[in-house]
Design a protein around this motif. Structure first.
Motif, PDB file in Angstrom:
ATOM      1  N   ALA A 123       0.839  -1.197   0.000  1.00  0.00           N
ATOM      2  CA  ALA A 123       0.000   0.000   0.000  1.00  0.00           C
ATOM      3  C   ALA A 123       0.875   1.247   0.000  1.00  0.00           C
ATOM      4  O   ALA A 123       0.601   2.217  -0.716  1.00  0.00           O
ATOM      5  CB  ALA A 123      -0.912  -0.008   1.229  1.00  0.00           C
ATOM      6  N   SER A 124       1.945   1.182   0.805  1.00  0.00           N
ATOM      7  CA  SER A 124       2.874   2.304   0.808  1.00  0.00           C
ATOM      8  C   SER A 124       3.477   2.482  -0.574  1.00  0.00           C
ATOM      9  O   SER A 124       3.642   3.613  -1.053  1.00  0.00           O
ATOM     10  CB  SER A 124       3.982   2.059   1.831  1.00  0.00           C
ATOM     11  N   GLY A 125       3.786   1.339  -1.206  1.00  0.00           N
ATOM     12  CA  GLY A 125       4.346   1.403  -2.551  1.00  0.00           C
ATOM     13  C   GLY A 125       3.381   2.051  -3.531  1.00  0.00           C
ATOM     14  O   GLY A 125       3.769   2.891  -4.346  1.00  0.00           O
ATOM     15  N   LEU A 126       2.109   1.663  -3.438  1.00  0.00           N
ATOM     16  CA  LEU A 126       1.100   2.264  -4.315  1.00  0.00           C
ATOM     17  C   LEU A 126       1.027   3.759  -4.081  1.00  0.00           C
ATOM     18  O   LEU A 126       0.964   4.555  -5.029  1.00  0.00           O
ATOM     19  CB  LEU A 126      -0.272   1.627  -4.058  1.00  0.00           C
ATOM     20  N   SER A 127       1.034   4.135  -2.796  1.00  0.00           N
ATOM     21  CA  SER A 127       0.978   5.559  -2.478  1.00  0.00           C
ATOM     22  C   SER A 127       2.223   6.263  -3.003  1.00  0.00           C
ATOM     23  O   SER A 127       2.151   7.368  -3.547  1.00  0.00           O
ATOM     24  CB  SER A 127       0.879   5.763  -0.964  1.00  0.00           C
ATOM     25  N   PHE A 128       3.330   5.591  -2.834  1.00  0.00           N
ATOM     26  CA  PHE A 128       4.614   6.126  -3.306  1.00  0.00           C
ATOM     27  C   PHE A 128       4.543   6.424  -4.800  1.00  0.00           C
ATOM     28  O   PHE A 128       5.022   7.436  -5.284  1.00  0.00           O
ATOM     29  CB  PHE A 128       5.685   5.079  -2.991  1.00  0.00           C
ATOM     30  N   LEU A 129       3.909   5.521  -5.537  1.00  0.00           N
ATOM     31  CA  LEU A 129       3.785   5.695  -6.987  1.00  0.00           C
ATOM     32  C   LEU A 129       2.675   6.668  -7.336  1.00  0.00           C
ATOM     33  O   LEU A 129       2.467   6.972  -8.508  1.00  0.00           O
ATOM     34  CB  LEU A 129       3.495   4.349  -7.650  1.00  0.00           C
ATOM     35  N   GLY A 130       1.930   7.104  -6.317  1.00  0.00           N
ATOM     36  CA  GLY A 130       0.856   8.044  -6.578  1.00  0.00           C
ATOM     37  C   GLY A 130      -0.450   7.374  -6.958  1.00  0.00           C
ATOM     38  O   GLY A 130      -1.361   8.005  -7.460  1.00  0.00           O
ATOM     39  N   LEU A 131      -0.557   6.044  -6.718  1.00  0.00           N
ATOM     40  CA  LEU A 131      -1.774   5.327  -7.108  1.00  0.00           C
ATOM     41  C   LEU A 131      -2.664   5.003  -5.918  1.00  0.00           C
ATOM     42  O   LEU A 131      -3.817   4.649  -6.081  1.00  0.00           O
ATOM     43  CB  LEU A 131      -1.410   4.025  -7.819  1.00  0.00           C
ATOM     44  N   GLY A 132      -2.123   5.105  -4.714  1.00  0.00           N
ATOM     45  CA  GLY A 132      -2.929   4.772  -3.541  1.00  0.00           C
ATOM     46  C   GLY A 132      -3.498   6.039  -2.941  1.00  0.00           C
ATOM     47  O   GLY A 132      -4.330   6.720  -3.543  1.00  0.00           O
ATOM     48  N   VAL A 133      -3.021   6.323  -1.772  1.00  0.00           N
ATOM     49  CA  VAL A 133      -3.482   7.504  -1.060  1.00  0.00           C
ATOM     50  C   VAL A 133      -2.983   8.753  -1.779  1.00  0.00           C
ATOM     51  O   VAL A 133      -1.845   8.807  -2.241  1.00  0.00           O
ATOM     52  CB  VAL A 133      -2.947   7.461   0.377  1.00  0.00           C
ATOM     53  N   GLN A 134      -3.860   9.731  -1.910  1.00  0.00           N
ATOM     54  CA  GLN A 134      -3.487  10.953  -2.629  1.00  0.00           C
ATOM     55  C   GLN A 134      -3.112  12.062  -1.638  1.00  0.00           C
ATOM     56  O   GLN A 134      -3.732  12.186  -0.584  1.00  0.00           O
ATOM     57  CB  GLN A 134      -4.670  11.417  -3.487  1.00  0.00           C
ATOM     58  N   PRO A 135      -2.098  12.864  -1.979  1.00  0.00           N
ATOM     59  CA  PRO A 135      -1.778  13.992  -1.121  1.00  0.00           C
ATOM     60  C   PRO A 135      -2.971  14.960  -1.103  1.00  0.00           C
ATOM     61  O   PRO A 135      -3.723  15.000  -2.093  1.00  0.00           O
ATOM     62  CB  PRO A 135      -0.549  14.631  -1.795  1.00  0.00           C
ATOM     63  N   PRO A 136      -3.230  15.670  -0.038  1.00  0.00           N
ATOM     64  CA  PRO A 136      -2.338  15.828   1.107  1.00  0.00           C
ATOM     65  C   PRO A 136      -2.601  14.842   2.249  1.00  0.00           C
ATOM     66  O   PRO A 136      -2.141  15.065   3.352  1.00  0.00           O
ATOM     67  CB  PRO A 136      -2.676  17.245   1.563  1.00  0.00           C
ATOM     68  N   GLU A 137      -3.373  13.760   1.984  1.00  0.00           N
ATOM     69  CA  GLU A 137      -3.642  12.799   3.043  1.00  0.00           C
ATOM     70  C   GLU A 137      -2.329  12.274   3.611  1.00  0.00           C
ATOM     71  O   GLU A 137      -1.415  11.958   2.846  1.00  0.00           O
ATOM     72  CB  GLU A 137      -4.443  11.605   2.490  1.00  0.00           C
ATOM     73  N   PRO A 138      -2.213  12.167   4.922  1.00  0.00           N
ATOM     74  CA  PRO A 138      -0.979  11.618   5.470  1.00  0.00           C
ATOM     75  C   PRO A 138      -0.984  10.089   5.388  1.00  0.00           C
ATOM     76  O   PRO A 138      -1.956   9.453   5.792  1.00  0.00           O
ATOM     77  CB  PRO A 138      -1.001  12.082   6.930  1.00  0.00           C
TER      78      PRO A 138
END
Lengths: 343, 296
Positions: free
Chosen positions: B232-247
């Motif tokens: 999940a962190s990886g997805l977020s890292f790639l910009g596909l999971g959690v979107q900024p500005p969500e922490p």
């Protein structure tokens, strides 16, 4: 088969039971027309070596054989009910309710993740209903009945926390939990120590008489059969080759196979003598000989034996044998049978 | 006579109270101080994430142009600030909520769906098995990260889609484990014994198969929690999971990475959080499994 004695209709009637295992390449004839009957309160021992069809018979009686890969034919009636026609809920009520089974290896026949009590309570509540507390009380009663010491404490033990003898007693309690009319015992003492074995046999015999259960007892051990049976049926290659009262059959066998089995027991042999063995090995069930299946190993074989399966004859009331030469076997004293010296 | 014997014996009151399965499990856990330590850490992480709104010292979204990448202690920020001047501790606390959700939810969903399907497939055999397992094989054919990226990419970013794609990634593996375990159990004597005592297929599945399949399935599931957090962190890292500005820990790692030379500690913190959480989850689940195993 059951000559003469008529004490009411039999509890269990098996007629021409045939079981075939169907594989991709081979069809194996595990049972080739097995017929017998059993009265309530009677113990019939199925004797025979591995692969003779003893366990298959028990499993066929409970419809436990895998349906896609086996063909079961014949008639099985328990108290008039057609067992092989049972399906669904009726079959579930029949299994465990009317008929119960004691397995050979109590360690693997009890689920390791449940306590003894959970096993018993599950079975009791399924067949008799009632509250959990009532089922638990009955479970403790059952454990005391099979002489498990400190039953109220042991009921919460897991199978691995009990000794082999206690596990088998728990297994027997499980089988008796719903007071079945027929008990099937599949070599229940084979996995036990000799001393524990006799205790369990005595217990089984007592409970069987107390409950008035008909009992089918599978064993390969002649001594066990002599201990517990009223009648014995000797099986060979999927057929019952000899049947009769236990004392008569074990004292004066009418089939060469029974005679050879008796001769090859370790008891009463001189220590410096080789134990007589039966030459050859049991036939391949995928390709049975057309005649008597024991013919290839039989010392008394004649040409007639190889033509077709020998018919059932009754050398004495209550006895049955499938052998063309049974008269010769009967006429020979047991001592000389040991050496294969018939005449 | 026999019936009365059972009843008579049943009259006698039980000598000892029921020991209770869970009490013995907790007793065994109590004797395992190392597992207890991990339990305390996991509990602390979960509680901190749950209580984030109460204990966070600052608003995790509050930016400050002048207070970027400040060291710990700067103007009351316990762990300093990130590249946009937001309080790092607050963001870590809030980020824990999302990361834990992303770690646990997909595993839970995959265990339920994959475990059930696998058990049915393994126990029923034949057609049901073929249908279920070949379908799973189709999912297996894709590398898991690629599959997650593809699903998230096709359906758009966001927490919901991230959970969905990770669930799809984990389900086939879960299904395979459950299938293998129940296929092994299926042929054991006690299943035949249960059938011989009149248990229906559903009952055998629920009691005897589930009870014995649960062990391997839970072990695998617990090891997946950390994988799921990382993915999940990886997805977020790639910009596909959690979107900024969500922490989110993964997202924080991604954005703070650019400040590695300026603020190495701040950059390492989300990574440490991910690492600690996944290691503690793994070791805690190992300990709990040992305590729960009655087969000893």
């Amino acid at each position: 088969m059951d000559g003469g004695q008529d004490r009411g209709p039999p509890l269990l009637e098996v007629a021409d039971l045939t079981v075939r295992f169907v594989g991709h390449e081979a069809r194996v004839q595990a049972l080739a027309g097995v017929s017998f009957s059993l009265r309530a309160g009677e113990v019939l021992c199925l004797l025979g070596e591995s692969g003779s069809g003893k366990s298959v018979t028990l499993r066929a009686l409970m419809q436990l054989l895998p349906p896609g890969r086996t063909e079961v034919a014949g008639q099985v009636r328990l108290a008039g009910q057609d067992v092989l026609a049972l399906r669904g809920r009726a079959l579930q009520a029949f299994r465990g309710g009317s008929v119960a089974m004691v397995f050979q290896e109590p360690m693997s026949a009890l689920d390791p993740v449940y306590t003894i009590g959970q096993h018993l309570i599950e079975a009791i509540r399924q067949h008799r209903g009632g509250s959990r507390a009532a089922a638990r009380a009955r479970a403790i009663g059952l454990l005391e009945l099979v002489k498990i010491p400190a039953a109220a404490r042991r009921i919460d033990a897991y199978p691995h926390e009990l000794s082999g003898g206690l596990r088998q007693r728990a297994m027997i309690a499980l089988a008796l939990s719903c007071t079945p009319r027929l008990l099937l015992a599949d070599e229940p003492t084979t996995a036990l120590d000799a001393t524990v074995q006799i205790q369990v046999l005595i217990l089984l015999r007592r409970l069987q008489q107390e409950f008035g259960m008909g009992t089918l007892f599978v064993t390969h051990d002649l001594a066990v059969a002599a201990e517990i049976a009223d009648r014995v049926a000797v099986m060979y290659a999927g057929r019952i080759v000899e049947e009769g009262p236990v004392a008569a059959v074990l004292r004066a066998p009418a089939h060469p196979y029974t005679a050879a089995l008796l001769a090859s027991t370790v008891h009463d042999q001189a220590p410096d003598q080789d134990i007589p063995t039966i030459p050859g090995s049991p036939p391949d069930l995928g390709a049975l000989p057309p005649g008597c299946s024991f013919a290839p190993r039989c010392a008394l074989v004649r040409d007639a034996c190889r033509i077709g399966p020998p018919p059932a004859t009754h050398p004495a009331p209550g006895r049955m044998v499938r052998c063309l030469r049974s008269a010769d076997v009967l006429a020979t004293p047991l001592a000389s049978l040991a050496t294969g010296d018939y005449r | 006579m026999s019936e009365t014997a059972i009843q008579a014996a049943a009259e006698t009151p039980p000598a000892s109270p029921m020991r209770g399965y869970w009490r013995s499990v907790f007793a065994r856990l109590g004797r395992d101080p190392i597992t207890l330590c991990f339990a305390v850490v996991v509990l602390a992480i979960v509680l901190a994430a749950l209580a984030a709104p109460l204990i966070a010292p600052f608003d995790p979204y509050q930016q400050s142009i002048i207070g970027r990448l400040k060291p710990p202690g700067w103007r009351g920020h316990p762990l300093g600030t990130d590249e946009l001047g937001r309080d790092l501790l607050s963001r870590l606390l809030y980020g824990g909520r999302i990361s834990l959700l992303m770690g646990l939810a997909p595993v839970l969903i995959a265990t339920l769906i994959g475990g059930t399907l696998g058990m049915i497939g393994g126990f029923a055999g034949r057609l049901a098995n073929t249908a279920i397992m070949r379908t799973m094989d189709v999912f297996y054919a894709f590398p898991s990260v690629l599959l997650a990226v593809a699903i998230s990419g096709a359906m758009g970013g966001g927490i919901g889609n991230g959970i969905l794609s990770l669930s799809l990634v984990f389900t086939p593996a879960m299904c395979r484990i459950a299938e293998t375990a129940s296929a092994q159990v299926k042929h054991l004597d006690y299943i035949e014994a249960a059938r011989a005592s009149g248990a229906s297929a559903a009952r055998i599945l629920r009691h005897h198969v589930l009870g014995n399949v649960l062990g391997p399935v839970l072990i695998y599931a617990s090891s997946l929690v950390s994988v799921s957090i990382l993915l999940a962190s990886g997805l977020s890292f790639l910009g596909l999971g959690v979107q900024p500005p969500e922490p989110d820990w993964g997202l924080m790692l991604s954005t703070l990475r650019q400040s590695l030379y300026v603020d190495p500690l701040g950059c390492a913190l989300p990574g440490i959080a991910i690492f600690t959480t996944s290691v503690c989850f793994n070791l805690l689940s190992d300990g709990v499994r040992r305590a729960m195993d009655v087969r000893a």
